[in-house]
Design a protein around this motif. Sequence first.
Motif, PDB file in Angstrom:
ATOM      1  N   ALA A 245       0.715   9.094   0.891  1.00 61.78           N
ATOM      2  CA  ALA A 245      -0.298  10.144   1.062  1.00 61.78           C
ATOM      3  C   ALA A 245      -0.463  10.517   2.524  1.00 61.78           C
ATOM      4  O   ALA A 245      -0.669  11.695   2.856  1.00 61.78           O
ATOM      5  CB  ALA A 245      -1.635   9.665   0.481  1.00 61.78           C
ATOM      6  N   GLU A 246      -0.360   9.530   3.399  1.00 62.17           N
ATOM      7  CA  GLU A 246      -0.460   9.815   4.832  1.00 62.17           C
ATOM      8  C   GLU A 246       0.713  10.669   5.301  1.00 62.17           C
ATOM      9  O   GLU A 246       0.548  11.560   6.139  1.00 62.17           O
ATOM     10  CB  GLU A 246      -0.524   8.508   5.621  1.00 62.17           C
ATOM     11  CG  GLU A 246      -0.823   8.694   7.093  1.00 62.17           C
ATOM     12  CD  GLU A 246      -1.064   7.387   7.810  1.00 62.17           C
ATOM     13  OE1 GLU A 246      -0.900   7.368   9.043  1.00 62.17           O
ATOM     14  OE2 GLU A 246      -1.406   6.398   7.141  1.00 62.17           O
TER      15      GLU A 246
ATOM     16  N   GLU B  69      -0.773   4.800  -0.533  1.00 59.82           N
ATOM     17  CA  GLU B  69      -1.576   5.233   0.614  1.00 59.82           C
ATOM     18  C   GLU B  69      -0.690   5.704   1.765  1.00 59.82           C
ATOM     19  O   GLU B  69      -0.993   6.701   2.430  1.00 59.82           O
ATOM     20  CB  GLU B  69      -2.478   4.095   1.080  1.00 59.82           C
ATOM     21  CG  GLU B  69      -3.594   3.720   0.108  1.00 59.82           C
ATOM     22  CD  GLU B  69      -3.136   2.806  -1.027  1.00 59.82           C
ATOM     23  OE1 GLU B  69      -3.975   2.428  -1.851  1.00 59.82           O
ATOM     24  OE2 GLU B  69      -1.934   2.462  -1.084  1.00 59.82           O
TER      25      GLU B  69
ATOM     26  N   ALA C 104       0.836  -1.205   0.000  1.00 59.21           N
ATOM     27  CA  ALA C 104       0.000   0.000   0.000  1.00 59.21           C
ATOM     28  C   ALA C 104       0.870   1.253   0.000  1.00 59.21           C
ATOM     29  O   ALA C 104       0.609   2.200   0.728  1.00 59.21           O
ATOM     30  CB  ALA C 104      -0.926  -0.011   1.213  1.00 59.21           C
TER      31      ALA C 104
END
Length: 265
Positions: free
Chosen positions: A115-116, A112, A109
């Motif tokens: 992006a965090e 994701e 991932a």
Amino acid sequence: MSGDFTGGILPPPDAGRDEQAPAVARGDKPALPRRFYQRAHTELRDEGHALLLDGRAARTPARAPVAVPHAAIAEVLAQEWEAQAEVIDPATMPMTRLVNSVIDGVSQAQPEVAAEIVRFAGSDLLCYRADAPERLVRRQAQLWDPLLDWAREELGARFFLAEGVMFVEQPAQSIETIARIVAEQPSPYAIGGLHVLTALSGSVLIALAVARQHITPEAAWLAAHVDEDVQAEIWGADEEAMARRAARLIEFTAAATLVRHTWQF
């Protein structure tokens, strides 16, 4: 058995098995697994620098081979496993836990997780300043202003400051710049380590400064905890808080080691 030892927390099913009832069934804290191997070492294989336990490939909790892209990281893993005594204590194995999480989680991932990391840029620690006491105001400026100058000059990202907890919206172009820098990293190890650095420091700018070797991990840790340090100077240190901080420092140091070996400029 498959012939491979697990690189996670649990040993193989037949290694050091206790014939008595499990501690969980008795309502106690789960017992740590016994050390089930004699030697931990590394070997360069097709998948990377592999961790071996008694010559057999170590595996993550999800049963993936524990193999990393850099020999120095593999050596840290082997040292953690070699340092275990009668039982295997995951609290003393920060690099093992981090590498396992990268292999089993981040690699599946990565966008994701990236992006965090970028979300921290919208409310980065370095942008929120105290108005008192004067000692804290000075210390924040001393440690944080050079990092913001570096972000502007080297990264091309300008950030606005706010006093207290009042939210300040950052320039969209700066957020996009941070997102691009993070997205350019192909290695899940670099992204996984950067995520830990960012989360523990509260600052993606501090994390990037470590990754790009602008500051040392020690300097980064001090910058991230200037508020706590000034409070301790004024009011005295809290032993429990300091113990928690020491535990976080171990995680931070492992993440810094991982990032500094895998970050691609």
